[in-house]
Design an enzyme around this catalytic site. Structure first.
Site, mmCIF file in Angstrom:
data_model
loop_
_atom_site.group_PDB
_atom_site.id
_atom_site.type_symbol
_atom_site.label_atom_id
_atom_site.label_comp_id
_atom_site.label_asym_id
_atom_site.label_seq_id
_atom_site.Cartn_x
_atom_site.Cartn_y
_atom_site.Cartn_z
ATOM 1 N N LYS A 177 0.831 -1.210 0.000
ATOM 2 C CA LYS A 177 0.000 0.000 0.000
ATOM 3 C C LYS A 177 0.862 1.255 0.000
ATOM 4 O O LYS A 177 1.863 1.318 0.702
ATOM 5 C CB LYS A 177 -0.892 0.013 1.246
ATOM 6 C CG LYS A 177 -1.871 -1.137 1.291
ATOM 7 C CD LYS A 177 -2.616 -1.191 2.610
ATOM 8 C CE LYS A 177 -1.723 -1.576 3.764
ATOM 9 N NZ LYS A 177 -2.471 -1.851 5.009
ATOM 10 N N THR A 208 -6.856 9.409 9.161
ATOM 11 C CA THR A 208 -6.613 8.133 8.469
ATOM 12 C C THR A 208 -6.465 6.980 9.472
ATOM 13 O O THR A 208 -5.872 5.962 9.153
ATOM 14 C CB THR A 208 -5.350 8.217 7.590
ATOM 15 O OG1 THR A 208 -4.254 8.640 8.415
ATOM 16 C CG2 THR A 208 -5.522 9.184 6.434
ATOM 17 N N GLY A 210 -7.170 3.738 11.017
ATOM 18 C CA GLY A 210 -7.923 2.538 10.626
ATOM 19 C C GLY A 210 -8.080 2.331 9.133
ATOM 20 O O GLY A 210 -8.842 1.453 8.702
ATOM 21 N N THR A 211 -7.347 3.089 8.321
ATOM 22 C CA THR A 211 -7.485 2.908 6.864
ATOM 23 C C THR A 211 -7.106 1.487 6.434
ATOM 24 O O THR A 211 -7.795 0.869 5.628
ATOM 25 C CB THR A 211 -6.584 3.892 6.076
ATOM 26 O OG1 THR A 211 -5.281 3.873 6.653
ATOM 27 C CG2 THR A 211 -7.125 5.293 6.085
ATOM 28 N N GLY A 212 -5.998 0.983 6.988
ATOM 29 C CA GLY A 212 -5.498 -0.341 6.588
ATOM 30 C C GLY A 212 -6.483 -1.449 6.958
ATOM 31 O O GLY A 212 -6.718 -2.376 6.174
ATOM 32 N N CYS A 213 -7.069 -1.340 8.152
ATOM 33 C CA CYS A 213 -8.035 -2.363 8.614
ATOM 34 C C CYS A 213 -9.248 -2.376 7.681
ATOM 35 O O CYS A 213 -9.707 -3.435 7.228
ATOM 36 C CB CYS A 213 -8.509 -2.055 10.033
ATOM 37 S SG CYS A 213 -7.187 -1.826 11.224
HETATM 38 N N1 LIG Z 1 -4.216 10.440 2.437
HETATM 39 C C1 LIG Z 1 -4.639 9.441 1.647
HETATM 40 N N2 LIG Z 1 -5.312 9.704 0.508
HETATM 41 C C2 LIG Z 1 -5.759 8.714 -0.304
HETATM 42 N N3 LIG Z 1 -5.575 7.404 -0.030
HETATM 43 C C3 LIG Z 1 -4.908 7.069 1.092
HETATM 44 C C4 LIG Z 1 -4.400 8.062 1.996
HETATM 45 N N4 LIG Z 1 -3.801 7.416 3.044
HETATM 46 C C5 LIG Z 1 -3.932 6.104 2.816
HETATM 47 N N5 LIG Z 1 -4.576 5.883 1.635
HETATM 48 C C6 LIG Z 1 -4.956 4.572 1.077
HETATM 49 O O1 LIG Z 1 -5.585 3.855 2.125
HETATM 50 C C7 LIG Z 1 -5.317 2.467 2.031
HETATM 51 C C8 LIG Z 1 -4.672 1.983 3.320
HETATM 52 O O2 LIG Z 1 -3.292 2.295 3.280
HETATM 53 P P1 LIG Z 1 -2.384 2.748 4.500
HETATM 54 O O3 LIG Z 1 -1.005 2.782 3.961
HETATM 55 O O4 LIG Z 1 -2.935 3.999 5.111
HETATM 56 O O5 LIG Z 1 -2.611 1.532 5.486
HETATM 57 P P2 LIG Z 1 -2.056 1.300 6.939
HETATM 58 O O6 LIG Z 1 -0.857 2.164 7.172
HETATM 59 O O7 LIG Z 1 -1.901 -0.153 7.089
HETATM 60 O O8 LIG Z 1 -3.239 1.826 7.848
HETATM 61 P P3 LIG Z 1 -3.447 1.650 9.449
HETATM 62 O O9 LIG Z 1 -2.267 0.935 9.985
HETATM 63 O O10 LIG Z 1 -3.615 3.035 9.996
HETATM 64 O O11 LIG Z 1 -4.735 0.913 9.586
HETATM 65 C C9 LIG Z 1 -4.449 2.324 0.789
HETATM 66 O O12 LIG Z 1 -5.291 2.078 -0.326
HETATM 67 C C10 LIG Z 1 -3.788 3.695 0.665
HETATM 68 O O13 LIG Z 1 -3.338 3.971 -0.643
HETATM 69 C C1 LIG Z 2 -6.434 -3.291 17.131
HETATM 70 C C2 LIG Z 2 -5.790 -2.506 16.051
HETATM 71 N N1 LIG Z 2 -5.489 -3.128 14.899
HETATM 72 C C3 LIG Z 2 -4.904 -2.429 13.898
HETATM 73 C C4 LIG Z 2 -4.618 -1.101 14.048
HETATM 74 C C5 LIG Z 2 -3.908 -0.377 12.919
HETATM 75 O O1 LIG Z 2 -4.377 0.833 12.653
HETATM 76 C C6 LIG Z 2 -4.975 -0.465 15.277
HETATM 77 N N2 LIG Z 2 -4.744 0.845 15.507
HETATM 78 N N3 LIG Z 2 -5.557 -1.205 16.246
#
Ligand SMILES: Nc1ncnc2c1ncn2[C@@H]1O[C@H](COP(=O)(O)OP(=O)(O)OP(=O)(O)O)[C@@H](O)[C@H]1O
Ligand SMILES: Cc1ncc(CO)c(N)n1
Length: 276
Positions: A177, A208, A210-213
């Site tokens: 990502k 942002t 929780g975006t990844g979850c």
């Molecule tokens: N500012 C942003 N604008 C548009 N898309 C974004 C932005 N930030 C993240 N994304 C998208 O959101 C999705 C999740 O990616 P991200 O890299 O944020 O995950 P993450 O770091 O694992 O998140 P987290 O650990 O906070 O849950 C991907 O599709 C990424 O491209």
């Molecule tokens: C429990 C949990 N899982 C994943 C993330 C990643 O954002 C978070 N903040 N908390």
């Protein structure tokens, strides 16, 4: 009348403020009309400002929860998030192997706030115990760097990383990502055959959490319905972009995404506010 549905199980930690972890997963499954189930690994005292404290459930109790689910409802997909210790990974690995379900692995290591959600030893174990079982793995840049012990500085590096996670670590497919890069948010998918790029414009927001979850939960929901990895990622990318674009004014820190954001596309401006 009974209504047939696909189902998804998340195995992860919690966020009592509802933006990340199990709570985000269940909201995402629901929005995608997939029946959501959850096995809790760790209870996390966290909010939009950061992580305050963590309590791990015992491995035997995690195992009991897994038995309760699998003895009754075998999910169409399993998604894992925060699995903090190698012992927890072993029971999760056993459940996935013995039930032959598609598996979405979000290798959660560090929260956006910078707090560690996994101990050092687990970062090694995840590579051997979980990565080879995954139908798709969804690392962000720091997680991909940790998995491969390399530095990733560009989209080209991310392409190489996605390929290596499949070819060397044994995942069936990998999405690296691009949320952590400056510039456009470009996610790279390698499905075992081809590289696909999913670019979107970066949305200028601090909300942002929780975006990844959310992203990996939507991928899981679509896989549960039988969609291909490519289709599932395409739907998830649109979903997360709208969830970030219409992020909610809630909390005092890095606020959560909006799990019903995609429904606000085309809604008159007075009912919504662009994220900022
Ligand atoms: N500012 C942003 N604008 C548009 N898309 C974004 C932005 N930030 C993240 N994304 C998208 O959101 C999705 C999740 O990616 P991200 O890299 O944020 O995950 P993450 O770091 O694992 O998140 P987290 O650990 O906070 O849950 C991907 O599709 C990424 O491209
Ligand atoms: C429990 C949990 N899982 C994943 C993330 C990643 O954002 C978070 N903040 N908390």
């Amino acid at each position: 009348m009974k209504y047939a549905t696909s189902s998804a199980l998340t195995i992860a930690g919690t966020d009592p403020t509802g933006g990340a972890g199990i709570q985000a997963d269940l909201k995402s499954f629901q929005e995608r009309e997939v029946y959501g189930m959850s096995v809790v690994t760790s209870v996390v005292a966290q909010n939009t400002l950061g992580v305050q404290s963590i309590e791990h459930l015992s491995v035997s109790f995690i195992e009991k929860q897994l038995e309760s689910v699998f003895n009754d409802i075998v999910p169409d997909v399993v998604k894992t998030g925060m699995i903090a210790t190698p012992e927890m990974m072993e029971v999760v690995s056993h459940a996935i192997k013995s039930n032959h379900v598609p598996y979405v692995l979000d290798p959660v290591m560090v929260a956006k706030s910078g707090d560690h959600l996994m101990d050092k030893e687990s970062r090694q174990t995840i590579r051997e115990a979980l990565v080879p079982l995954s139908t798709v793995i969804t690392p962000n840049i720091p997680e991909a760097e940790e998995l491969l012990e390399v530095s990733i500085q560009s989209t080209e590096d991310a392409e190489i990383a996605a390929k290596r996670i499949v070819e060397e670590l044994g995942a069936q497919s990998a999405i690296v990502k691009g949320g952590h890069f400056a510039g456009d948010a470009i996610d790279i998918l390698f499905d075992g055959k081809k590289i696909y790029k999913f670019p979107t414009e970066r949305i200028n927001t601090k909300h942002t959490h929780g975006t990844g979850c959310t992203y990996s939960a939507v991928i899981a929901a679509e896989i549960a319905k039988g969609k291909s990895i490519y289709e599932s990622v395409a739907i998830a990318k649109q979903f997360i972009t709208d969830a970030i674009r219409f992020s909610l004014e809630i909390g005092r820190g890095n606020g959560p995404t909006n799990h019903w954001g995609y429904r606000l596309q085309g809604v008159p401006e007075n009912k919504t506010k662009e994220a900022n």
